[in-house]
Every structure is written in C-alpha cells, then in structure tokens.
Design a protein around this motif. Structure first.
Motif, PDB file in Angstrom:
ATOM      1  N   THR B 298       0.454  -1.139  -0.215  1.00 57.84           N
ATOM      2  CA  THR B 298       0.821   0.159  -0.214  1.00 57.84           C
ATOM      3  C   THR B 298       0.718   1.458   0.425  1.00 57.84           C
ATOM      4  OG1 THR B 298      -0.115   0.126   2.447  1.00 57.84           O
ATOM      5  CG2 THR B 298      -2.016  -1.631   0.997  1.00 57.84           C
ATOM      6  N   SER B 299       0.633   2.960  -0.292  1.00 58.61           N
ATOM      7  CA  SER B 299       1.341   3.728  -0.038  1.00 58.61           C
ATOM      8  C   SER B 299       0.207   4.680   0.785  1.00 58.61           C
ATOM      9  CB  SER B 299       1.535   4.261  -1.333  1.00 58.61           C
ATOM     10  OG  SER B 299       0.210   4.337  -2.326  1.00 58.61           O
ATOM     11  N   GLY B 300       0.943   6.225   0.592  1.00 60.78           N
ATOM     12  CA  GLY B 300       0.525   7.103   1.659  1.00 60.78           C
ATOM     13  C   GLY B 300      -0.209   7.081   2.468  1.00 60.78           C
ATOM     14  N   ASP B 301      -1.651   7.702   2.867  1.00 56.86           N
ATOM     15  CA  ASP B 301      -2.125   8.008   4.303  1.00 56.86           C
ATOM     16  C   ASP B 301      -2.521   6.870   4.820  1.00 56.86           C
ATOM     17  OD1 ASP B 301      -1.606  10.906   4.245  1.00 56.86           O
ATOM     18  OD2 ASP B 301      -2.893  11.677   2.639  1.00 56.86           O
ATOM     19  N   LYS B 303      -1.353   3.549   3.899  1.00 57.29           N
ATOM     20  CA  LYS B 303      -0.731   2.742   4.244  1.00 57.29           C
ATOM     21  C   LYS B 303      -0.242   2.976   6.214  1.00 57.29           C
ATOM     22  CE  LYS B 303       4.380   3.142   3.792  1.00 57.29           C
ATOM     23  NZ  LYS B 303       5.330   3.163   2.886  1.00 57.29           N
ATOM     24  N   ALA B 304       0.103   4.768   5.986  1.00 56.32           N
ATOM     25  CA  ALA B 304       0.072   4.806   7.576  1.00 56.32           C
ATOM     26  C   ALA B 304      -1.044   4.906   8.283  1.00 56.32           C
ATOM     27  CB  ALA B 304       0.550   6.807   7.474  1.00 56.32           C
ATOM     28  N   PHE B 305      -2.199   4.572   8.073  1.00 56.89           N
ATOM     29  CA  PHE B 305      -2.982   4.469   8.513  1.00 56.89           C
ATOM     30  C   PHE B 305      -3.440   3.234   9.194  1.00 56.89           C
ATOM     31  CE2 PHE B 305      -8.183   3.792   8.931  1.00 56.89           C
ATOM     32  CZ  PHE B 305      -8.144   4.454  10.462  1.00 56.89           C
ATOM     33  N   LEU B 306      -3.470   2.442   8.308  1.00 63.32           N
ATOM     34  CA  LEU B 306      -2.984   0.768   8.517  1.00 63.32           C
ATOM     35  C   LEU B 306      -2.055   0.282   9.378  1.00 63.32           C
ATOM     36  CD1 LEU B 306      -4.508  -1.691   5.138  1.00 63.32           C
ATOM     37  CD2 LEU B 306      -5.668  -0.643   7.215  1.00 63.32           C
ATOM     38  N   ILE B 307      -1.051   1.205   8.897  1.00 69.40           N
ATOM     39  CA  ILE B 307       0.287   0.644   9.797  1.00 69.40           C
ATOM     40  C   ILE B 307       0.409   1.534  11.738  1.00 69.40           C
ATOM     41  CG2 ILE B 307       3.277   1.275  10.050  1.00 69.40           C
ATOM     42  CD1 ILE B 307       2.787   0.618   7.617  1.00 69.40           C
ATOM     43  N   THR B 308      -0.927   1.629  11.555  1.00 68.85           N
ATOM     44  CA  THR B 308      -1.332   2.806  13.176  1.00 68.85           C
ATOM     45  C   THR B 308      -1.783   1.864  13.792  1.00 68.85           C
ATOM     46  OG1 THR B 308      -1.123   4.728  12.511  1.00 68.85           O
ATOM     47  CG2 THR B 308      -2.076   4.304  14.265  1.00 68.85           C
TER      48      THR B 308
END
Lengths: 315, 315
Positions: B298-301, B303-308
């Motif tokens: 994934t990428s971008g926001d 990706k950042a949201f899922l990883i959070t």
C-alpha cells in the motif's frame, strides 16, 4: 387485548403477606391465592416473588408447589414463571415429551414477536446450556426439522413495511411449490423462515386473491404428515394467531378428558396479551363462551383459576 | 489481543477541536487525523463524534468523507462506524456486490460472538428494513444458501461446557457425511449451524484424533465449488479464527493490486479485538511482519493509517 384484570399499583408486600397466610396452618386457602395471583400481571408477580423471598427467606413458587396439587398446581407454576423462562421450559418439555407435540414450539416461534422469541432463546441458553436450535435439530429430522430450525433460528424484521411486488412473486412461488408437479419444500421453508410477518401476510393475502383459495386450504395431503401439519400451524400462527389459538383451545376442550396441558399453556401465555380476541374467535366459531366451555371441561380450583384468567364478562 | 494503542481518558472535546483544525483551511492534515483516530477505541470514537456534532453542528464522518479520498477515506469511514453497523453494512455490501464474496458474511457469522452477531442483525434491521437472513436467502441458492442462512440465523449457546460423547458421535457423523458414498450436506449443516463453538471445536479435535487428518484437509473436492469453499471458511472461522484471518490478509496482500477491501475489513474489524494474534500467525506462516507486508502493498495515508492500527512493534 388481554383478559387479565389487574389493579394499577397493588402492594407486593401485602400480597406476599396474604399469600403466606393462605399457605399457613391446616389446609390451604386456594381462593385467596386465586384472587391475588389471578389478578396480577407479570411485573407485579415478579415483585411479589421478590417481596416474599425478602420477608420469609423462602421461594414463593416452591411453597405454592408444596401446597397445591394437580392441574391447579401446574397452572399456577406456569403462571408464576417469567414469560421468557416459561417459553423456554415449554419448548424443552415439547422436545422431551414421548409424543412430541411441536405446536408449542411453533406458537413460541411464530406468535411471539421477534424480540420475545429472542428472550425465550436467551432463557433457554441459561436453563439448558444449549441453544434451542440445536436441541430441536437433535430431536427432529427431515423437512420437518428444516422448517422448525428455520422458524426458531431466524430473527425476523419486525417492521410494517411491505414490498407488494415481492408478495406477488412469492405468492406465485408458494403456489407453484405447493401445487406444482413436485412439492418444493425448499422455497416454502425459505419464505416462511425468513420474511417478516407483515411481508408474509401480504403474500398470503395475494395468494388468496389470485388463486381464490387460502394457502392453508390449498395445502392438501395427509393431515397426519408431520411436516404438513407443522406447515399448516406455522401459516396460521403468522396469519391469524388468535383464530389459531381459539382452535387449539377448542381441540383441547373437546377431547375426551380435556388436554389440560394445551389448555393451561394457551390461557397462561395469552391472558396478558390477546386472550380477549381469542375468546371472540372462540365464541364466533363455537357459539359457546370460552369460560362456559372451560367450566364444563374442568373442575375445582383449576377451573376457578382458569376462569379468573379468562374473565367471565360474557364472550 | 488487540493491536490498537489508545490512551486511557483522552478528551473528546480536544480531539474534536484538533480534527476540526486538521480539516480546515487549504489542504487537510491527514497526519493529525491518523494520529488521533488511529489511537482511539470505539467508545472513544463515538464520544468524539458526539462532541464534534455538539460543537460544530456538523457530522464528523461526513466532513472526513469530503476531506479524504480513495482507500484512505474508505478505511477511515469503516473505522468510524459503530461495530454492529459496520458489520451490517459489510454484509449488505457483500450481498449486493457483483462478484459476491461471502467470506465477509462468514466472518461476521462465525468469528463474532453470538451477541455480537445479534447486534449486527439488529443494526441490519434498522438500516435495511429487512432481516439479514431474508436478504441472504434471496441472493443465494442451494446448499450454499442453506449453510449461510443457518450460520447467520442461529443464536448459538456461548458457554464452555462440552459433551465429549456427543463430540465423538458427531465427529463420526461428519466423517461419514464427508467421506461416505454420498456427500450428506444436511447433517453437516445441522451440526455446523446449531452447535456451540466450544462443542464444535471438541468435535473437530476428535475428528483429527480419530481420523489422523483435520476435517478441512479431509474436505476434498473442487475448491472453486461455492458450498465447499464456504464450508472450509466456516470451519476455519470457528476452529482457528486468527489463523484464518492471517490467511485472508496474506491473500489480500499477495494479489496483483492488493485487495484493499479485504485488507481494510480485517484490520478495521480486528484492531480492537485480536489483531495481535493474527499478526503472530501471519509472521509464523510468512516470515515477514504484517506491517512490512502492508507497507509494501500500500502507499500514502492509507498505508500510514493501516500501519498505525496494526502497530509496528515487530511481529
């Protein structure tokens, strides 16, 4: 409408004390028991049980069981149970009975509202450490099992909205399933087992309009067949529950040696709900008021208790 | 165990104010949105929605939808729904989708506790004016329909008590149904569709002990067959839900063009529940930590949201 006549705010403590007095000493005063418990709704009865327990450190229902006997004892016992618990016990009794009579289960599944059925299923979990669905599935087989498990398992939508074109198409599916070359139970079970009651009633009405005969009349075949019998009962419980219950009462009363279990079940379960409407159907069909018929078929305290619940203000 | 890391008592009002600021002016501050909402549990998110509505007379979720886009928007939208509503919507989407994918429905029916499933069914009534059972029955057919309607319809007993001799006899019934001369779906559906999870797991264990092979491995046949596929998923969701979900994530990630709907669904539904266990199964099976795999797919926001939500503290 209900037949039960209960005062607005009786005192649970006074009721508990009067019941205690009626149980003490030589002989039990059944009249007092009937005059109190026969005029209290389920919330009031619950409060009496709590007050009695607090004052006397004794279970009121157990005390009543030890004081009373026979059909009267059984009726009072059923009357004193919380409605969801009562339904759970009635369903379990129906499953364990030698001559299994599944009409009680169909009444519980199809006449109760979806949330009343759910409450009965939750009570069943607590009492028996099984789900009602699994116990039905264990004790039955074939199409009959599929129908009962579907009726009990589904959590029907309880709204009044209906889809008229769906009613039309499913009336035709039911007609084809019943009258077609091969009897198709699968579609019948899907429709009866999942649709809301409002939608099903629209479908049954459409069936009657289109085919000039009601679906139950159209369900020919061996009336002793378990599946067909259950199908008839299911449709009646959904389409005309009070009329159906009037018929159950009629059958219970007209048997040689009235069937007191059926009689008690219907009266105790419906006295706070719609027994007045059931009574009207009974009178219309039999030209005898229900309380007169019960009076002839029963006797003693049992008779007095049932007639108190049914009411005597004519038909 | 959950992966979500949330402070004990965040201020809903401060959160609402920070979110408002992140949405205002030129460009949205996605980092702030992720840093707040990615660290609040469902009760806390509900309080933020209420506080936001009270202060700004605006629906927070609608505002976020208008500010965000793509997979990130969809993931935040799902995350902000009440869990029972979210499940109801996911089930409805699965039914209306062109390439119907019923795995979401099986997850909702079999991984949820009986009361979580019930809450989802109640939310479904409110949202769609139908029962989930009837919509499934309308959109499916054959044995596949019978299985799904049974899984969704039943209100399983949730206790831990098991009956060992029943587990033994039903393991044999299942073995006979699967390996016998004629495949008997009726008994399989009865057992999977009514027994408690504890009882079913005892039955699956007995199956493995007795036949030296797990029941899912024993379910041979065309893996593209809808009914067999659903049967596999059902048994896995009951027997080893976290291991099953790790497999769903693996499939979603390894597709050319990762399946973001599956990815979002599993992470959003399980972050507050058991995603930590899912992560461990994922690492054990794939030798890659889940957050690394998500980072590559994934990428971008988004990706950042899922990883959070998944957390980065190793596997």
């Amino acid at each position: 409408m209900a037949t039960l006549i209960a005062p607005d705010h009786p005192s649970p403590v006074e009721d508990a004390e009067s019941l205690r007095k009626a149980c003490e000493g030589w002989g039990t005063n059944e009249k007092v028991i009937i005059s109190i418990l026969g005029h209290r709704n389920s919330v009031q009865r619950k409060l009496i049980k709590q007050a009695y327990e607090e004052i006397y450190h004794e279970d009121l229902v157990k005390r009543l069981e030890s004081e009373l006997a026979g059909d009267f004892e059984k009726a009072v016992y059923r009357w004193m149970q919380d409605p969801p618990n009562r339904d759970a016990v009635l369903a379990n009794v129906a499953l364990r009975h030698v001559n299994q009579d599944y009409r009680a289960i169909i009444e519980i599944a199809c006449i109760n509202s979806p949330d009343e059925l759910l409450a009965a299923k939750q009570a069943y979990h607590s009492l028996y450490k099984h789900s009602l669905e699994e116990d039905i599935a264990t004790h039955t087989k074939g199409d009959f099992r599929k129908l009962l498990v579907a009726l009990v398992g589904t959590y029907r939508y309880n709204g009044e909205e209906i889809n008229a074109s769906l009613a039309q198409s499913e009336a035709n599916i039911l007609h084809e399933a019943i009258r077609g070359s091969t009897f198709n139970q699968e579609e019948i079970i899907r429709i009866l087992g999942t649709r809301s009651k409002a939608q099903l009633n629209a479908t049954f009405n459409h069936y009657r309009d289109e085919h000039k005969i009601s679906i139950t009349k159209n369900l020919s075949g061996d009336t002793k067949d378990e599946f067909l019998g259950a199908l008839h009962a299911t449709i009646r419980c959904i389409y005309a529950p009070q009329k159906y219950l009037a018929k159950v009462l009629r059958n219970a009363i007209s048997k040689t040696g009235a069937d007191h279990d059926d009689l008690t079940r219907v009266i105790v379960r419906r006295a706070e709900k719609d027994l007045k409407d059931v009574k009207e159907f009974y009178y219309k069909r039999n030209s005898v008021p229900l309380d007169h018929a019960i009076g002839k078929a029963t006797s003693g305290d049992y008779k007095a208790f049932l007639i108190t619940l049914v009411g005597t203000e004519g038909h």
